[in-house]
Design a protein around this motif. Sequence first.
Motif, PDB file in Angstrom:
ATOM      1  N   MET A 186       0.847  -1.183   0.000  1.00 31.28           N
ATOM      2  CA  MET A 186       0.000   0.000   0.000  1.00 31.28           C
ATOM      3  C   MET A 186       0.887   1.239   0.000  1.00 31.28           C
ATOM      4  SD  MET A 186      -3.081   0.693   2.559  1.00 31.28           S
ATOM      5  CE  MET A 186      -4.092   2.089   2.448  1.00 31.28           C
ATOM      6  N   ALA A 187       0.577   2.154  -0.871  1.00 31.77           N
ATOM      7  CA  ALA A 187       1.384   3.368  -1.020  1.00 31.77           C
ATOM      8  C   ALA A 187       1.092   4.339   0.122  1.00 31.77           C
ATOM      9  CB  ALA A 187       1.073   4.022  -2.349  1.00 31.77           C
ATOM     10  N   ASP A 188       2.161   4.969   0.584  1.00 35.01           N
ATOM     11  CA  ASP A 188       1.961   5.991   1.599  1.00 35.01           C
ATOM     12  C   ASP A 188       1.899   7.367   0.936  1.00 35.01           C
ATOM     13  OD1 ASP A 188       4.576   6.357   0.908  1.00 35.01           O
ATOM     14  OD2 ASP A 188       5.370   6.249   2.934  1.00 35.01           O
ATOM     15  N   LEU A 189       1.704   8.408   1.725  1.00 36.14           N
ATOM     16  CA  LEU A 189       1.536   9.750   1.175  1.00 36.14           C
ATOM     17  C   LEU A 189       2.761  10.223   0.402  1.00 36.14           C
ATOM     18  CD1 LEU A 189      -0.312  11.550   4.107  1.00 36.14           C
ATOM     19  CD2 LEU A 189      -1.253  10.747   1.952  1.00 36.14           C
ATOM     20  N   ALA A 190       3.949   9.855   0.825  1.00 36.28           N
ATOM     21  CA  ALA A 190       5.171  10.257   0.126  1.00 36.28           C
ATOM     22  C   ALA A 190       5.215   9.651  -1.274  1.00 36.28           C
ATOM     23  CB  ALA A 190       6.397   9.862   0.926  1.00 36.28           C
ATOM     24  N   ASP A 191       4.804   8.400  -1.414  1.00 39.76           N
ATOM     25  CA  ASP A 191       4.776   7.760  -2.727  1.00 39.76           C
ATOM     26  C   ASP A 191       3.766   8.432  -3.655  1.00 39.76           C
ATOM     27  OD1 ASP A 191       6.721   5.864  -2.069  1.00 39.76           O
ATOM     28  OD2 ASP A 191       5.223   4.418  -1.359  1.00 39.76           O
ATOM     29  N   ILE A 192       2.608   8.745  -3.119  1.00 32.97           N
ATOM     30  CA  ILE A 192       1.572   9.403  -3.918  1.00 32.97           C
ATOM     31  C   ILE A 192       2.042  10.784  -4.363  1.00 32.97           C
ATOM     32  CG2 ILE A 192      -0.767  10.370  -3.844  1.00 32.97           C
ATOM     33  CD1 ILE A 192      -1.456   8.038  -1.889  1.00 32.97           C
ATOM     34  N   ALA A 193       2.650  11.536  -3.440  1.00 34.79           N
ATOM     35  CA  ALA A 193       3.163  12.860  -3.780  1.00 34.79           C
ATOM     36  C   ALA A 193       4.268  12.769  -4.824  1.00 34.79           C
ATOM     37  CB  ALA A 193       3.676  13.567  -2.527  1.00 34.79           C
ATOM     38  N   ASP A 221       4.644  10.397  -7.098  1.00 37.21           N
ATOM     39  CA  ASP A 221       4.026  10.031  -8.371  1.00 37.21           C
ATOM     40  C   ASP A 221       3.380  11.243  -9.042  1.00 37.21           C
ATOM     41  OD1 ASP A 221       4.831   7.416  -8.070  1.00 37.21           O
ATOM     42  OD2 ASP A 221       2.878   6.709  -7.333  1.00 37.21           O
ATOM     43  N   ARG A 222       2.693  12.041  -8.268  1.00 36.52           N
ATOM     44  CA  ARG A 222       2.052  13.240  -8.821  1.00 36.52           C
ATOM     45  C   ARG A 222       3.096  14.235  -9.323  1.00 36.52           C
ATOM     46  NH1 ARG A 222      -3.115  14.728  -4.978  1.00 36.52           N
ATOM     47  NH2 ARG A 222      -4.289  12.834  -5.453  1.00 36.52           N
ATOM     48  N   SER A 223       4.156  14.403  -8.556  1.00 39.51           N
ATOM     49  CA  SER A 223       5.232  15.308  -8.952  1.00 39.51           C
ATOM     50  C   SER A 223       5.868  14.855 -10.265  1.00 39.51           C
ATOM     51  CB  SER A 223       6.276  15.387  -7.844  1.00 39.51           C
ATOM     52  OG  SER A 223       7.369  16.162  -8.250  1.00 39.51           O
ATOM     53  N   GLU A 224       6.137  13.578 -10.376  1.00 37.44           N
ATOM     54  CA  GLU A 224       6.728  13.034 -11.599  1.00 37.44           C
ATOM     55  C   GLU A 224       5.777  13.202 -12.789  1.00 37.44           C
ATOM     56  OE1 GLU A 224       8.563   8.854 -13.345  1.00 37.44           O
ATOM     57  OE2 GLU A 224       8.037   8.999 -11.229  1.00 37.44           O
ATOM     58  N   PHE A 225       4.487  12.984 -12.563  1.00 38.54           N
ATOM     59  CA  PHE A 225       3.496  13.152 -13.621  1.00 38.54           C
ATOM     60  C   PHE A 225       3.491  14.586 -14.137  1.00 38.54           C
ATOM     61  CE2 PHE A 225      -0.811  14.576 -14.713  1.00 38.54           C
ATOM     62  CZ  PHE A 225      -1.037  13.807 -15.840  1.00 38.54           C
ATOM     63  N   HIS A 226       3.466  15.565 -13.225  1.00 39.81           N
ATOM     64  CA  HIS A 226       3.423  16.963 -13.627  1.00 39.81           C
ATOM     65  C   HIS A 226       4.717  17.391 -14.311  1.00 39.81           C
ATOM     66  CE1 HIS A 226      -0.507  17.961 -12.084  1.00 39.81           C
ATOM     67  NE2 HIS A 226      -0.211  17.332 -10.952  1.00 39.81           N
ATOM     68  N   LEU A 227       5.837  16.858 -13.880  1.00 37.10           N
ATOM     69  CA  LEU A 227       7.107  17.152 -14.524  1.00 37.10           C
ATOM     70  C   LEU A 227       7.117  16.617 -15.950  1.00 37.10           C
ATOM     71  CD1 LEU A 227      10.027  18.187 -14.492  1.00 37.10           C
ATOM     72  CD2 LEU A 227      10.685  15.983 -13.517  1.00 37.10           C
ATOM     73  N   CYS A 228       6.684  15.394 -16.145  1.00 38.77           N
ATOM     74  CA  CYS A 228       6.626  14.807 -17.490  1.00 38.77           C
ATOM     75  C   CYS A 228       5.676  15.580 -18.390  1.00 38.77           C
ATOM     76  CB  CYS A 228       6.212  13.347 -17.418  1.00 38.77           C
ATOM     77  SG  CYS A 228       7.462  12.269 -16.719  1.00 38.77           S
ATOM     78  N   LEU A 229       4.552  15.995 -17.849  1.00 39.52           N
ATOM     79  CA  LEU A 229       3.586  16.767 -18.611  1.00 39.52           C
ATOM     80  C   LEU A 229       4.186  18.107 -19.047  1.00 39.52           C
ATOM     81  CD1 LEU A 229       0.651  16.868 -19.629  1.00 39.52           C
ATOM     82  CD2 LEU A 229       0.046  17.933 -17.458  1.00 39.52           C
TER      83      LEU A 229
END
Length: 67
Positions: A1-8, A10-18
């Motif tokens: 199960m992912a914790d908050l750091a993993d979710i953050a 993932d979101r950061s990486e997504f926005h960077l790639c975008l």
Amino acid sequence: MADLADIANDRSEFHLCLALQQLAQRPVRPSAQFCDDCGAPIPLDRQAAAPGCDACIDCQQLRERRR
């Protein structure tokens, strides 16, 4: 199960790639032959290194310091 750091992360990486994809898709206009600020000729090396540039190196440095 992912914790908050993993979710953050993932979101950061997504926005960077975008953001990188959007930057890569921007059209690049040809470089100017003369500086818009001082009128000096822009060397061919600079035109090749910075496609779409419209200022000589000195004027570009001044622009960046002002920001």
